[in-house]
Design an enzyme around this catalytic site. Structure first.
Site, PDB file in Angstrom:
ATOM      1  N   ASP A 148      75.927  40.141 107.943  1.00  0.00           N
ATOM      2  CA  ASP A 148      74.832  41.048 107.596  1.00  0.00           C
ATOM      3  C   ASP A 148      74.654  41.195 106.084  1.00  0.00           C
ATOM      4  OD1 ASP A 148      74.611  41.609 110.404  1.00  0.00           O
ATOM      5  OD2 ASP A 148      76.348  42.897 110.166  1.00  0.00           O
TER       6      ASP A 148
ATOM      7  N   LYS B  64      71.814  36.704 104.551  1.00  0.00           N
ATOM      8  CA  LYS B  64      71.747  35.237 104.435  1.00  0.00           C
ATOM      9  C   LYS B  64      70.343  34.719 104.726  1.00  0.00           C
ATOM     10  CE  LYS B  64      75.043  34.686 107.491  1.00  0.00           C
ATOM     11  NZ  LYS B  64      75.617  36.017 107.659  1.00  0.00           N
TER      12      LYS B  64
ATOM     13  N   GLY C 166      72.333  37.870 113.715  1.00  0.00           N
ATOM     14  CA  GLY C 166      71.004  38.474 113.677  1.00  0.00           C
ATOM     15  C   GLY C 166      70.538  38.509 112.248  1.00  0.00           C
ATOM     16  N   HIS C 167      69.381  37.954 111.987  1.00  0.00           N
ATOM     17  CA  HIS C 167      68.837  38.172 110.661  1.00  0.00           C
ATOM     18  C   HIS C 167      67.363  38.541 110.739  1.00  0.00           C
ATOM     19  CE1 HIS C 167      69.469  33.689 111.000  1.00  0.00           C
ATOM     20  NE2 HIS C 167      68.179  33.791 111.152  1.00  0.00           N
TER      21      HIS C 167
ATOM     22  N   GLN D 292      77.388  34.589 110.885  1.00  0.00           N
ATOM     23  CA  GLN D 292      78.544  35.462 110.685  1.00  0.00           C
ATOM     24  C   GLN D 292      79.062  35.315 109.247  1.00  0.00           C
ATOM     25  OE1 GLN D 292      78.512  33.646 113.947  1.00  0.00           O
ATOM     26  NE2 GLN D 292      77.343  35.446 114.440  1.00  0.00           N
TER      27      GLN D 292
HETATM   28  P1  IMP Z   1      81.490  38.194 118.853  1.00  0.00           P
HETATM   29  O1  IMP Z   1      81.095  37.197 117.819  1.00  0.00           O
HETATM   30  O2  IMP Z   1      80.323  38.757 119.620  1.00  0.00           O
HETATM   31  O3  IMP Z   1      82.592  37.709 119.745  1.00  0.00           O
HETATM   32  O4  IMP Z   1      82.110  39.479 118.077  1.00  0.00           O
HETATM   33  C1  IMP Z   1      83.313  39.410 117.337  1.00  0.00           C
HETATM   34  C2  IMP Z   1      83.228  40.279 116.078  1.00  0.00           C
HETATM   35  O5  IMP Z   1      82.324  39.685 115.158  1.00  0.00           O
HETATM   36  C3  IMP Z   1      82.710  41.700 116.329  1.00  0.00           C
HETATM   37  O6  IMP Z   1      83.344  42.588 115.419  1.00  0.00           O
HETATM   38  C4  IMP Z   1      81.236  41.586 115.989  1.00  0.00           C
HETATM   39  O7  IMP Z   1      80.675  42.835 115.620  1.00  0.00           O
HETATM   40  C5  IMP Z   1      81.295  40.621 114.825  1.00  0.00           C
HETATM   41  N1  IMP Z   1      80.063  39.856 114.639  1.00  0.00           N
HETATM   42  C6  IMP Z   1      79.632  38.792 115.348  1.00  0.00           C
HETATM   43  N2  IMP Z   1      78.479  38.325 114.875  1.00  0.00           N
HETATM   44  C7  IMP Z   1      78.159  39.069 113.817  1.00  0.00           C
HETATM   45  C8  IMP Z   1      77.080  39.041 112.869  1.00  0.00           C
HETATM   46  O8  IMP Z   1      76.176  38.215 112.903  1.00  0.00           O
HETATM   47  N3  IMP Z   1      77.119  40.023 111.915  1.00  0.00           N
HETATM   48  C9  IMP Z   1      78.118  40.932 111.819  1.00  0.00           C
HETATM   49  N4  IMP Z   1      79.138  40.965 112.662  1.00  0.00           N
HETATM   50  C10 IMP Z   1      79.166  40.061 113.655  1.00  0.00           C
END
Ligand code: IMP
Length: 415
Positions: free
Chosen positions: A13, A16, A40-41, A213
């Site tokens: 977040d 990017k 998510g962007h 991420q």
């Molecule tokens: P997962 O990727 O859904 O398995 O989540 C694993 C961890 O990564 C959690 O703490 C999510 O909140 C975090 N996370 C996954 N994708 C994002 C992203 O795009 N932005 C911020 N945090 C993320």
């Protein structure tokens, strides 16, 4: 030929999408390399907001070829909906999807929820089935986009006997319906993207790899187990796109002027007070994917410097300089973490065990306003000092400075 990587420096977040959109103005190809709809962007162009999860942010520019690479795990329904959104906005979809990218099945989402529910300490996943989808790939039982072109399900499941997972697959009419529903929709977009990337490299094209991420969510280098299931760092992005390190010309580390995190896990500079709440409100720090309020805190330069080595950053993009300036104006000071107190000892690295860490801060007096600033020279001296401090500490120059939510709200600094 140029290959530029855009990588999140902390926990995601960081903005990017904005940096990628900006860079993609001059690019031929933008590749989304890892992750899935957990990302998510929000891209804002001409006051119109696009919340994207799987499509690269370049999708709103039909002159650029957008590619979803082999390292991505695809939720078909999510991708379908995003593609429809773009079509409805009358934007020509200039998109191809790797035939090697894996599919996130409904069962993967159920498993994600099940594991979270049964953990003593939940990770706080986005619930998008990402971990189980990558696990299927490691088990070598995942379905890939190329399988959508086959006769579902019998051709695709090459097992002699029925293992628990294949029986689950075969038994699930929900899965079959799900796959069949989208089979035709994607057929014109799926191809061997590697051939196109190879041609682009050998024909001196301008390529951007858009990371998803961020560094400390990396499954090998992040705050395990509070991480995602892919490798969002630069080398993972290269792998997920299908381009080796020799071709990389620039690596952009994207950070905010402060830090934020969603989900569980260590966050040494987190603010549990009114300042943290103000950062959240002024910076609109609510998840694009899950709408969860983000945890907010001061910038952690110890982690930033560590991220420089993990990713070989050549430039920084620092977003939300406007927001931090307002925080300084409101509270009279801004803090930046420059070291940790770890079990009574001052350290300047990120230890594996993060439980006993206390940040040591450098304090900046006052704040600033970026109102009306168009060039680097226009920025108030306090904001310039803050940026210089980041550069000196991390030994990486800042190139882009974000001063507002719109893609146009960017100041380019000569490096
Ligand atoms: P997962 O990727 O859904 O398995 O989540 C694993 C961890 O990564 C959690 O703490 C999510 O909140 C975090 N996370 C996954 N994708 C994002 C992203 O795009 N932005 C911020 N945090 C993320």
């Amino acid at each position: 030929m140029s290959v530029k990587l855009i990588i999140g420096s902390f926990w995601g977040d960081e903005g990017k999408g904005k940096c990628s959109y900006y860079e993609s103005q001059n690019a031929d190809i933008v590749i989304r390399a890892t992750g899935g709809s957990n990302a998510g962007h929000t891209v804002i162009v001409n006051d119109k907001k696009y919340a994207l999860h799987l499509l690269p942010s370049s999708i709103i520019n039909p002159n650029v070829l957008s590619i979803i690479g082999p390292g991505v795990v695809i939720d078909l329904k999510e991708l379908h909906d995003e593609m429809e959104l773009i079509k409805k906005a009358s934007i020509r979809l200039n998109l191809i999807i790797s035939d090697k990218a894996s599919i996130v099945l409904p069962e993967n989402k159920e498993m994600d929820a099940f594991i979270e529910e049964h953990r003593t300490k939940p990770v706080g996943t986005t619930g998008r089935g990402i971990g189980p989808a990558y696990a299927d790939k490691c088990y070598r039982i995942a379905l890939r986009m190329c399988d959508l072109t086959k006769n579902i399900p019998f051709d695709i499941i090459g097992f002699k006997s029925i293992s628990p997972t294949t029986s689950m697959l075969l038994a699930s009419s929900k899965t079959l319906n799900f796959l069949n529903e989208f089979k035709n929709y994607f057929k014109d977009y799926i191809c061997d993207t590697q051939q196109i990337i190879n041609n682009a490299i050998f024909n001196d094209k301008k390529i951007i790899i858009e990371g998803a991420q961020a560094t400390y969510l990396d499954k090998d280098h992040g705050d395990y187990p509070y991480v995602t299931s892919s490798n969002p760092i630069a080398s993972g992005a290269c792998c997920g796109a299908g381009i080796g390190p020799k071709y990389v010309t620039e690596v952009y580390g994207v950070m905010k002027a402060y830090c934020s995190r969603v989900g569980e896990g260590p966050f040494p500079t987190e603010l549990f007070n009114e300042i943290g709440n103000s950062i959240r409100e002024l910076g609109h720090e609510y998840g694009t994917t899950t709408k969860r309020p983000r945890r907010c805190g001061w910038l952690d330069l110890v982690r930033a410097k560590n991220a420089v080595v993990l990713n070989s950053f050549t430039y920084w993009t620092v977003n939300h300089i406007d927001t931090l300036g307002k925080i300084g104006e409101k509270y009279g000071e801004i803090k930046v973490c420059t070291a940790y107190n770890y079990k009574g000892k001052k350290i300047d690295y990120v230890p594996t065990n993060l439980t006993d860490i206390k940040p040591i801060y450098q304090t900046f007096t006052g704040g600033w306003s970026t109102e009306g600033c168009k060039t680097y020279e226009d920025l108030p001296i306090e904001a310039k000092n803050y940026i210089k401090f980041i550069e000196d500490y991390t030994k990486v120059p800042v190139k882009y400075i974000g001063i507002g939510p719109d893609n146009k709200d960017v100041i380019i600094k000569e490096t």
